[in-house]
Design a protein around this motif. Structure first.
Motif, PDB file in Angstrom:
ATOM      1  N   CYS A 170      84.794 133.921 -41.080  1.00 31.80           N
ATOM      2  CA  CYS A 170      83.346 132.723 -41.454  1.00 31.80           C
ATOM      3  C   CYS A 170      83.696 133.462 -43.289  1.00 31.80           C
ATOM      4  O   CYS A 170      84.118 134.177 -43.670  1.00 31.80           O
ATOM      5  CB  CYS A 170      81.818 133.290 -41.220  1.00 31.80           C
ATOM      6  SG  CYS A 170      82.097 132.740 -39.631  1.00 31.80           S
ATOM      7  N   GLU A 171      83.307 132.484 -44.255  1.00 30.42           N
ATOM      8  CA  GLU A 171      83.166 132.358 -45.838  1.00 30.42           C
ATOM      9  C   GLU A 171      82.783 133.464 -46.395  1.00 30.42           C
ATOM     10  O   GLU A 171      82.806 134.495 -46.892  1.00 30.42           O
ATOM     11  CB  GLU A 171      82.703 131.024 -46.505  1.00 30.42           C
ATOM     12  CG  GLU A 171      83.211 131.199 -47.685  1.00 30.42           C
ATOM     13  CD  GLU A 171      83.395 129.791 -48.682  1.00 30.42           C
ATOM     14  OE1 GLU A 171      82.342 129.100 -48.179  1.00 30.42           O
ATOM     15  OE2 GLU A 171      83.087 129.870 -49.775  1.00 30.42           O
ATOM     16  N   GLU A 172      81.821 134.511 -46.104  1.00 31.28           N
ATOM     17  CA  GLU A 172      80.660 135.268 -46.391  1.00 31.28           C
ATOM     18  C   GLU A 172      80.531 136.170 -45.983  1.00 31.28           C
ATOM     19  O   GLU A 172      80.027 137.459 -46.259  1.00 31.28           O
ATOM     20  CB  GLU A 172      79.395 134.226 -46.344  1.00 31.28           C
ATOM     21  CG  GLU A 172      78.825 133.349 -47.120  1.00 31.28           C
ATOM     22  CD  GLU A 172      80.165 132.808 -48.427  1.00 31.28           C
ATOM     23  OE1 GLU A 172      79.832 133.672 -48.988  1.00 31.28           O
ATOM     24  OE2 GLU A 172      79.850 131.209 -48.996  1.00 31.28           O
ATOM     25  N   VAL A 216      84.731 129.097 -40.353  1.00 29.71           N
ATOM     26  CA  VAL A 216      83.439 128.773 -40.012  1.00 29.71           C
ATOM     27  C   VAL A 216      83.109 128.506 -41.948  1.00 29.71           C
ATOM     28  O   VAL A 216      82.887 129.444 -42.746  1.00 29.71           O
ATOM     29  CB  VAL A 216      81.956 129.243 -39.630  1.00 29.71           C
ATOM     30  CG1 VAL A 216      80.896 129.378 -40.046  1.00 29.71           C
ATOM     31  CG2 VAL A 216      82.708 129.745 -37.910  1.00 29.71           C
ATOM     32  N   ASP A 217      82.580 127.551 -42.368  1.00 20.89           N
ATOM     33  CA  ASP A 217      82.402 127.125 -43.694  1.00 20.89           C
ATOM     34  C   ASP A 217      80.460 127.267 -43.685  1.00 20.89           C
ATOM     35  O   ASP A 217      80.012 125.893 -43.369  1.00 20.89           O
ATOM     36  CB  ASP A 217      82.414 126.366 -44.704  1.00 20.89           C
ATOM     37  CG  ASP A 217      82.599 127.032 -46.278  1.00 20.89           C
ATOM     38  OD1 ASP A 217      80.812 126.868 -46.168  1.00 20.89           O
ATOM     39  OD2 ASP A 217      83.014 126.398 -47.160  1.00 20.89           O
ATOM     40  N   PRO A 218      79.628 128.431 -43.465  1.00 23.97           N
ATOM     41  CA  PRO A 218      78.244 128.169 -43.091  1.00 23.97           C
ATOM     42  C   PRO A 218      77.774 127.365 -44.501  1.00 23.97           C
ATOM     43  O   PRO A 218      76.147 126.408 -44.278  1.00 23.97           O
ATOM     44  CB  PRO A 218      77.700 129.342 -43.518  1.00 23.97           C
ATOM     45  CG  PRO A 218      78.703 130.395 -44.377  1.00 23.97           C
ATOM     46  CD  PRO A 218      80.208 129.659 -43.893  1.00 23.97           C
ATOM     47  N   LEU A 219      78.160 126.661 -44.924  1.00 26.22           N
ATOM     48  CA  LEU A 219      77.506 125.582 -46.245  1.00 26.22           C
ATOM     49  C   LEU A 219      78.128 125.688 -47.464  1.00 26.22           C
ATOM     50  O   LEU A 219      78.869 125.986 -47.707  1.00 26.22           O
ATOM     51  CB  LEU A 219      76.179 126.966 -47.405  1.00 26.22           C
ATOM     52  CG  LEU A 219      75.132 125.700 -47.433  1.00 26.22           C
ATOM     53  CD1 LEU A 219      74.011 126.316 -48.092  1.00 26.22           C
ATOM     54  CD2 LEU A 219      75.526 124.565 -48.461  1.00 26.22           C
ATOM     55  N   ASP A 220      79.017 124.347 -46.939  1.00 23.73           N
ATOM     56  CA  ASP A 220      80.218 124.130 -48.309  1.00 23.73           C
ATOM     57  C   ASP A 220      79.444 123.019 -49.132  1.00 23.73           C
ATOM     58  O   ASP A 220      78.726 121.785 -48.938  1.00 23.73           O
ATOM     59  CB  ASP A 220      81.166 123.121 -47.193  1.00 23.73           C
ATOM     60  CG  ASP A 220      82.245 122.628 -48.226  1.00 23.73           C
ATOM     61  OD1 ASP A 220      83.075 123.594 -48.329  1.00 23.73           O
ATOM     62  OD2 ASP A 220      82.638 121.344 -47.906  1.00 23.73           O
ATOM     63  N   GLY A 221      79.734 123.074 -50.105  1.00 23.70           N
ATOM     64  CA  GLY A 221      79.024 122.718 -50.908  1.00 23.70           C
ATOM     65  C   GLY A 221      78.274 123.450 -51.671  1.00 23.70           C
ATOM     66  O   GLY A 221      76.210 122.746 -52.214  1.00 23.70           O
ATOM     67  N   THR A 222      78.329 124.899 -52.209  1.00 27.56           N
ATOM     68  CA  THR A 222      76.889 125.918 -52.583  1.00 27.56           C
ATOM     69  C   THR A 222      76.181 125.582 -53.522  1.00 27.56           C
ATOM     70  O   THR A 222      74.972 125.324 -53.727  1.00 27.56           O
ATOM     71  CB  THR A 222      77.454 127.837 -52.289  1.00 27.56           C
ATOM     72  OG1 THR A 222      77.747 127.487 -50.849  1.00 27.56           O
ATOM     73  CG2 THR A 222      75.991 127.890 -53.173  1.00 27.56           C
ATOM     74  N   LEU A 223      76.968 125.371 -54.774  1.00 32.55           N
ATOM     75  CA  LEU A 223      77.180 124.866 -55.631  1.00 32.55           C
ATOM     76  C   LEU A 223      76.205 123.452 -56.203  1.00 32.55           C
ATOM     77  O   LEU A 223      74.608 123.658 -56.621  1.00 32.55           O
ATOM     78  CB  LEU A 223      77.735 124.332 -57.466  1.00 32.55           C
ATOM     79  CG  LEU A 223      77.917 124.089 -58.393  1.00 32.55           C
ATOM     80  CD1 LEU A 223      77.176 125.810 -58.805  1.00 32.55           C
ATOM     81  CD2 LEU A 223      78.867 124.197 -59.136  1.00 32.55           C
TER      82      LEU A 223
HETATM   83 CA    CA Z   1      80.149 127.565 -48.656  1.00 27.72          CA
END
Ligand code: CA
Ligand code: IPD
Ligand code: CA
Length: 269
Positions: free
Chosen positions: A69-71, A85-92
Motif C-alpha cells: 500500500c502507498e502509505e 493499493v492506493d488508498p487515496l489517489d489525488g491527495t493534493l
Molecule cells: Ca495516494
C-alpha cells in the motif's frame, strides 16, 4: 459479467469503505490533518484511515496474500498473490477540495499478471472494476475503450512532473507534440482515475512518465479489459518493470509511444 469473485467483492467492499471515509472529510480537512511526506509530497489522516480500512478488509478475507500500500502497509504473504493499493489517489486535489480523487485496489498474480482491479470515485459514486478475461465495467455496465481515430477529436489525459525537474524538458517537448495531435489535454491529478477514464473512452489516451504500481495497477487491468493497449514508455507490456505508462486504443497508443521513444531516451530503471 457473471458472478463476481470473492476477490472482486472484497475489493469493492474495501473501496466503498474507504470512499465513505473520504466523503466524511472532503472539504473539511484542517491543516493539522495534513503532514509533509517528502518534498512537495503530502499525506493526510484520510489517506491513512482509508489504508487502514482497506488493508483490514482484505487481510480478513485473504490472510495468505501479500499487500503493498502507498502509505506503508506491507504484508509478505505465502500465496504468491499481492494486493496493490492506493488508498487515496489525488491527495493534493483532496487537500485543496478539488473533487478529483479515487481509491485504487488491484490484485496481481505471481507473474505480474493482473487479476482484479477496482477504482472508485466517491463524489460521483462511480465504481470501475475488472477481472482478468471478464471485461471492464462502470457501475455494472460494460465499458470499452474509445473508438475515435481522428487526431483533431482526441481528448488526452496526462500527468506532468511537479518535483523531479530532470525530466521536465522531455515532458514539455512531448506535451507540445500531443497538443498538435489532439483536441485537448487534461492534467486532472489522479493517475488511477485517468486510466479509468481511458478505459471507458472519456479519454482517448493517457501517458505519464513517473508512476508507482499503486497509481496504475488497477487502471492497467481496466484499460486492457476494455480493449485497450497499455505499455511503458519503452513499449514493454510488463508495466511493473519500469515506472512509465502509455494507454490508449490502436491509434492513440502507437501515437503516444512514438513520441515517448523520441523524447524520453533514458528510462527510469
Ligand atoms: Ca495516494
Ligand atoms: C499522484 C497522482 C497524480 C500523479 C502523481 C501521483 P497521489 O498520486 O496520481 O496524478 O501525477 O505522480 O503521485 O500522491 O495523489 O496518490
Ligand atoms: Ca497515487
Amino acid at each position: 459479467m457473471g458472478k463476481q469473485s470473492h476477490e472482486l467483492q472484497t475489493a469493492i467492499k474495501a473501496a466503498h469503505a474507504a470512499g465513505a471515509i473520504t466523503l466524511e472529510k472532503f472539504g473539511e480537512l484542517t491543516l493539522s490533518e495534513i503532514q509533509p511526506k517528502d518534498f512537495k509530497d503530502f499525506v493526510t489522516d484520510v489517506d491513512k484511515a482509508c489504508e487502514a480500512a482497506i488493508s483490514s478488509i482484505i487481510t480478513e478475507n485473504f490472510p495468505e496474500d501479500s499487500m503493498l500500500c502507498e502509505e506503508g502497509t506491507v504484508i509478505n504473504g505465502s500465496s504468491g498473490r499481492s494486493w496493490i493499493v492506493d488508498p487515496l489517489d489525488g491527495t493534493l486535489n483532496f487537500i485543496h477540495s478539488f473533487p478529483v480523487f479515487c481509491i485504487s485496489i488491484a490484485l496481481k498474480g505471481p507473474k505480474n499478471n493482473l487479476l482484479t482491479g477496482v477504482i472508485y470515485q466517491p463524489i460521483l459514486k462511480e465504481l470501475f472494476y475488472a477481472e482478468c478475461g471478464q471485461g471492464a465495467f462502470l457501475n455494472g455496465k460494460q465499458i470499452t475503450i474509445s473508438s475515435r481515430t481522428q487526431k483533431e477529436t482526441f481528448l488526452m489525459g496526462t500527468g506532468l512532473p511537479f518535483k523531479e525537474y530532470h525530466y521536465l524538458e522531455s515532458s514539455i517537448e512531448m506535451l507540445k507534440e500531443v497538443i498538435h495531435d489532439s483536441a485537448g489535454i487534461r492534467r486532472a491529478g489522479s493517475a488511477a482515475l485517468d486510466l479509468a477514464y481511458t478505459a471507458c473512452g472519456r479519454f482517448d489516451g493517457f501517458w505519464e512518465y513517473k508512476l508507482f504500481p499503486w497509481d496504475f495497477a488497477a487502471g492497467v487491468l481496466l484499460v486492457r479489459e476494455a480493449g485497450g493497449t497499455v505499455t511503458d514508455f519503452t513499449g514493454d507490456p510488463d508495466v511493473f518493470q519500469r515506472q512509465s505508462i502509455i494507454a490508449g486504443n490502436n491509434i492513440t497508443h502507437p501515437l503516444l509511444l512514438e513520441k515517448a521513444l523520441k523524447h524520453f531516451t533514458t528510462e527510469i530503471p
